[in-house]
Design an enzyme around this catalytic site. Structure first.
Site, short mmCIF file in Angstrom:
data_model
loop_
_atom_site.label_atom_id
_atom_site.label_comp_id
_atom_site.label_asym_id
_atom_site.label_seq_id
_atom_site.Cartn_x
_atom_site.Cartn_y
_atom_site.Cartn_z
CG ASP A 36 -0.30 -0.58 2.48
OD1 ASP A 36 0.93 -0.47 2.61
OD2 ASP A 36 -1.03 -1.12 3.31
CG ASN A 39 -9.01 -2.09 12.00
OD1 ASN A 39 -8.04 -2.72 11.56
ND2 ASN A 39 -9.45 -0.99 11.43
CG HIS A 64 -5.85 -2.71 8.88
ND1 HIS A 64 -5.93 -1.39 9.23
CD2 HIS A 64 -4.53 -3.04 9.04
CE1 HIS A 64 -4.74 -0.94 9.58
NE2 HIS A 64 -3.86 -1.92 9.48
CD GLU A 119 -8.65 0.49 7.96
OE1 GLU A 119 -8.55 -0.47 8.75
OE2 GLU A 119 -7.96 1.52 8.09
C1 F6R Z 1 1.32 -1.47 6.16
C2 F6R Z 1 0.12 -2.28 6.29
C3 F6R Z 1 -0.64 -2.39 7.56
C4 F6R Z 1 0.23 -2.71 8.78
C5 F6R Z 1 -0.62 -2.75 10.04
C6 F6R Z 1 0.19 -3.00 11.29
O1 F6R Z 1 1.90 -1.60 4.88
O2 F6R Z 1 -0.26 -2.83 5.33
O3 F6R Z 1 -1.63 -3.38 7.42
O4 F6R Z 1 0.86 -3.94 8.59
O5 F6R Z 1 -1.31 -1.55 10.19
O6 F6R Z 1 1.02 -1.91 11.52
P1 F6R Z 1 2.07 -1.88 12.74
O7 F6R Z 1 3.09 -2.90 12.42
O8 F6R Z 1 2.62 -0.49 12.71
O9 F6R Z 1 1.28 -2.19 13.95
#
Ligand code: F6R
Length: 262
Positions: free
Chosen positions: A68, A137, A139, A144
């Site tokens: 992303d 959550n 995702h 989401e």
């Molecule tokens: C980032 C992504 C997100 C993160 C997730 C966890 O490229 O795709 O899904 O993997 O938000 O983020 P952290 O590791 O910061 O808790």
């Protein structure tokens, strides 16, 4: 069901993840890696760089596709995922810059950019191993809760909880982007192998819902229950709400993969 590996702590979980990436690159030096950003991955990339150096492993044949990118940030923005990936990984290995792919957050037509990105992944042969983190959550990527389980790369509005969690990466006077381009859930599920890494007590609810709850859009990561080759690597804190934790630990003591031998 995914293979669930419970490691003692976050460092060991990240190290096991890095080792799996290296094992793939040793057996397939021109592998396509699906990469993620976020705090959880920082330790993985640090370990990957260090171990690859020790092994003299080249990334010259590797292609990478990130999950992303924030919409509205150009590639040079300090908080763009392109800049983050360069700092954390790309600048430290010999991967060819032209083989590193992220959606372009500053594309004039983000919807078209999403289509281009989706088509490019397929044209370049798909992804051998997709690395995932998990949101509070549930995702994956920026899919989401309520995201279609059949979704492809597209524009997504970020949930308030995601923007709040990502606030820490931005300066106090900077606005956290509200939208991202993200691979869809079906795009992610097409990867031939998936590793999801989750560490810390804050992820315990999301991990339990993803692994032991129903497969549902209310927890996008739960779709991994349908993937034929998914491994979930967690530390003890992130595993703390798993009902079947004892069972998973009995199959893979200390997070090691142990195979049944007669
Ligand atoms: C980032 C992504 C997100 C993160 C997730 C966890 O490229 O795709 O899904 O993997 O938000 O983020 P952290 O590791 O910061 O808790």
């Amino acid at each position: 069901m995914a293979t669930i590996l419970i490691h003692h702590d976050a460092v060991s979980a990240a190290s096991a993840t890095a080792k799996r990436l290296l094992d793939l690159l040793v057996s397939k030096p021109d592998a396509s890696l699906g990469l993620a950003t976020g705090g959880t991955m920082e330790q993985v990339y640090a370990q990957l760089i260090e171990r690859a150096r020790g092994m003299n492993l080249s990334f010259a044949g590797v292609k990478s596709f990130n999950l992303d990118e924030y919409i509205g940030l150009n590639a040079d923005h300090p908080q763009s995922y392109r800049t983050t990936m360069s700092k954390l990984l790309f600048d430290h290995i010999d991967i060819k810059p032209e083989n590193t792919h992220l959606p372009r957050g500053d594309a004039s037509d983000p919807a078209e950019e999403a289509k281009r990105y989706e088509a490019m992944i397929a044209e370049l042969g798909g992804i051998d191993l997709q690395l995932l983190g998990i949101g509070l959550n549930g995702h994956i990527g920026f899919n989401e809760p309520s995201s279609s389980l059949g979704s492809r790369t597209r524009i997504k509005k970020l949930a308030r909880s995601t923007m709040a969690a990502n606030r820490r990466f931005f300066k106090p006077d900077e606005t956290v982007p509200t939208h991202a381009l993200t691979m869809g859930i079906a795009t992610i599920m097409q990867a031939r192998k998936i590793i999801l890494l989750a560490t810390g007590a804050s992820k315990a609810d999301a991990v339990a819902k993803a692994l032991e709850g129903p497969v549902s859009t209310s927890c996008p990561a739960s779709i991994l229950q349908f993937h034929p080759d998914a491994t979930v690597i967690v530390d003890e804190d992130a595993a703390s709400k798993l009902e079947l934790r004892d069972f998973y630990e009995s199959i893979h003591p200390g997070g090691e993969e142990v195979y049944f031998v007669k």
